[in-house]
Design an enzyme around this catalytic site. Structure first.
Site, PDB file in Angstrom:
ATOM      1  CG  ASP A 155       9.937  -0.475  -3.669  1.00 14.85           C
ATOM      2  OD1 ASP A 155      10.163   0.413  -4.499  1.00 14.85           O
ATOM      3  OD2 ASP A 155      10.489  -1.590  -3.712  1.00 14.85           O
ATOM      4  CG  HIS A 199       9.843   5.137  -3.302  1.00 12.66           C
ATOM      5  ND1 HIS A 199       8.794   4.537  -3.973  1.00 12.66           N
ATOM      6  CD2 HIS A 199      10.706   4.131  -2.999  1.00 12.66           C
ATOM      7  CE1 HIS A 199       9.021   3.246  -4.093  1.00 12.66           C
ATOM      8  NE2 HIS A 199      10.170   2.966  -3.496  1.00 12.66           N
ATOM      9  CE1 TYR A 237      12.954  -3.266  -9.080  1.00 17.62           C
ATOM     10  CE2 TYR A 237      14.350  -4.198  -7.355  1.00 17.62           C
ATOM     11  CZ  TYR A 237      13.546  -3.176  -7.834  1.00 17.62           C
ATOM     12  OH  TYR A 237      13.319  -2.066  -7.059  1.00 17.62           O
TER      13      TYR A 237
END
Length: 606
Positions: free
Chosen positions: A376, A582, A525
């Site tokens: 990630d 993930h 983000y």
């Protein structure tokens, strides 16, 4: 039909007259035309011509083409000229004078052979007479010796330009990310030297903290789900009630705090903010084998706790049946703004800024060389570390690959790879994970809604999550369902307890809750993607250190080996993992540990 070599409206003749002069030079002693009326082969005003290898013909071959760009331009100009010219005289032709042009200025031209501009001030006895002008070009200087090889010079010039472009691109790709002076603490940077001490840290809790949590849980309002929706609309509220009930009545946060503290925790101030990390050394390092420092970095919505199951496999592999030759001491920091690391106080803190802080952290711990691993955001931070300090990073291992979204090769291979897999290096497993493309694109669209919110207005949704523990749990745990396996979308419980325990999942939630880090974690983000995807310098740069990639089948976006090599030219380990998604270290710690050991062993073997 009456053929006249010099008739301007005769479109079958596609070469300028001075191109015939080149043929003269090419075949000395065998003239391409009879310039002199008394010479053999002359049959009047260009009605018939002596052509080498063809004998006497009434027109030049149709295959005759202009030999240079200038001739082509000149020929096109003759074709479209507004001049009322009908005849052009060749040297030695004793015919009448050419018909004047209605606008002589339109007939001005430059010979591409001799580069002379015809004008009224220049004349000679053996030249081509232009219509509408007495200006004459001098065939005696039609072409110098060096121009016979002009086409070679043009090729060399083109090759040089191509090489120059390639060199510039390669130099840009070999650039390192620069370490800059930065300050992320409150206010302006002080003039005094920053405290570089490393302080022990311990996770703690209190009765007031737990009491406040319970009060907020008790005030939760649930909305019943639609019939037969399972996890299609997000976290199913029927199963959410079960999770909340366990959280409120059975989950023991104090016990989990003890588990968190089983590894040594530390804090140190770097660039104005406190950085939290755990540092685990082998208890029984093998004799004769060097312990390798490994920096492991988490992502969102994870935390340093993701690595608690894989740490013993790496620091004490022999006790767990793994290769005892590959022993690591593991450093797991919290990304600034996550967990127990202080959040930046200024805008602009992205993965490059985090990479710079971690480079300083490893230097402060005394490591001149180390390995990095992440998934990630951790994958991108590790990539930036390798771009910033390639001489220090001995190898980078990732389980998620960030690629340049503007790469035409990737786009083209995705479009054509299903029909021509061999052309793009796709294996059978790659085709299974990439196609049908419509299904994959739909999955990305379905799972990326959170990203659009957090990349634009993170504080808005963060305000709700920071004040409602049940909302925070639903928001984060939904990712641990569908990102682990997209098929869990069709289960009533989202498949959460197939790979994780509720204690592990709620411990991760509690780290976000007690540290109030959900908003700064979402801002990450905005800082990285707020200006667009792939617009930052590092996204175009390659990574020139040994690299390894674990390709888990249920990762959000599959990355074939051929794609990974575009970013990592020194990729020396690529593994199609048998299972997992993930959260690799959290889901499949044994598989990931084995692949890390294999990767490091490959580097050592070289």
């Amino acid at each position: 039909m009456h053929w006249n070599l010099f008739t301007w409206r005769n479109y079958s003749f596609q070469a300028p007259l001075h191109f015939l002069a080149l043929l003269e030079r090419a075949w000395p002693g065998s003239p391409s035309h009879a310039a002199d009326p008394s010479a053999p082969g002359y049959r009047g005003r260009a009605r018939n011509w002596a052509w080498p290898g063809l004998g006497v013909v009434d027109r030049p071959p149709r295959s005759l083409k202009p030999s240079c760009r200038g001739e082509q331009r000149l020929w096109r100009r003759w074709r479209v000229s507004a001049c009322a010219c009908s005849v052009l005289h060749f040297p030695g032709d004793t015919g009448t004078s050419p018909v004047p042009a209605s606008d002589p200025s339109q007939c001005a031209w430059r010979c591409c052979i001799c580069q002379e501009v015809c004008s009224r001030s220049r004349s000679c006895s053996a030249a081509v007479t232009l219509p509408g002008s007495s200006g004459l070009c001098q065939p005696a200087t039609l072409r110098s010796n060096w121009t016979n090889y002009m086409w070679l010079l043009q090729i060399f010039a083109l090759l040089f330009v191509v090489y120059l472009i390639y060199w510039l691109i390669d130099r840009m790709n070999n650039e390192k990310l620069e370490m800059k002076d930065a300050w992320w603490g409150p206010g302006s940077k002080p003039s005094t030297r920053e405290d570089e001490s490393i302080r022990p840290f311990k996770v703690e809790t209190s009765e007031e903290e737990i009491k406040d949590l319970y009060q907020r849980i008790d005030l939760t309002r649930f909305t019943p789900p639609l019939e037969d929706t399972r996890f299609h609309y997000g976290f199913n509220s029927n199963y959410l009630k079960k999770v909340v009930s366990y959280w409120r009545n059975q989950f023991d946060w104090k016990k989990q705090v003890e588990i968190l503290n089983k590894y040594p925790h530390f804090k140190t101030k770097i660039e104005g903010i406190d950085i939290h990390f755990i540092h685990v050394k082998p208890t029984k390092p093998p004799a004769g084998h060097k312990v390798k420092p490994l920096l492991m970095i988490h992502g969102w919505p994870g935390s340093f706790y993701e690595f608690y199951k894989i740490i013993p496999l790496l620091t004490d592999p022999e006790s767990h049946g793994l290769n005892y030759n590959q022993v690591f001491e593991v450093i797991c920091p919290s990304i600034p703004g996550y967990g127990f690391s202080e959040a930046p106080h200024k805008q602009g803190f992205n993965t490059v800024a985090a990479a710079q802080i971690y480079c300083k952290l490893m230097s402060r711990l005394g490591f001149q060389e180390f390995f990095v691993q992440g998934g990630d955001w951790g994958s991108l931070i590790c990539t930036n570390i390798a771009q910033m300090a390639p001489s220090q990073v001995k190898g980078i291992h990732i389980n998620m690959c960030f690629l340049d979204s503007s790469n035409l090769y990737i786009f083209g291979s995705l479009l054509l790879g299903r029909w021509f897999p061999w052309l793009f290096g796709f294996r059978k497993r790659d085709l299974e994970l990439l196609y049908p493309a419509k299904k994959i694109l739909h999955s990305i669209f379905r799972e990326s809604g959170y990203m659009h919110i957090q990349s634009t207005k993170p504080d808005t949704v963060g305000c709700a999550l920071n004040n409602c523990p049940v909302g925070l749990a639903a928001y984060i745990l939904e990712k641990f369902s569908t990102w682990t396996n997209p098929e869990y979308l069709y289960l009533e419980d989202g498949g959460l307890e197939k790979k994780f325990t509720l204690d592990d999942l709620l411990t991760n939630i509690m780290i976000y809750w007690v540290t109030r880090s959900i908003i700064p974690s979402q801002r990450f983000y905005k800082e990285n993607m707020g200006q667009g995807i792939g617009v930052q310098k590092h996204s175009k740069m390659k990574v020139f250190v040994p690299a390894g990639l674990s390709a888990f089948p249920y990762e959000l976006v599959h990355c074939p080996e051929s794609w990974a090599r575009k970013k990592f030219p020194y990729l020396c380990s690529y593994t199609h993992m048998a299972q997992g998604g993930h959260f690799a270290a959290f889901e499949e710690p044994l598989l990931l540990a084995e692949d890390i050991q294999k990767f490091v062993g490959t580097i050592k073997g070289k």
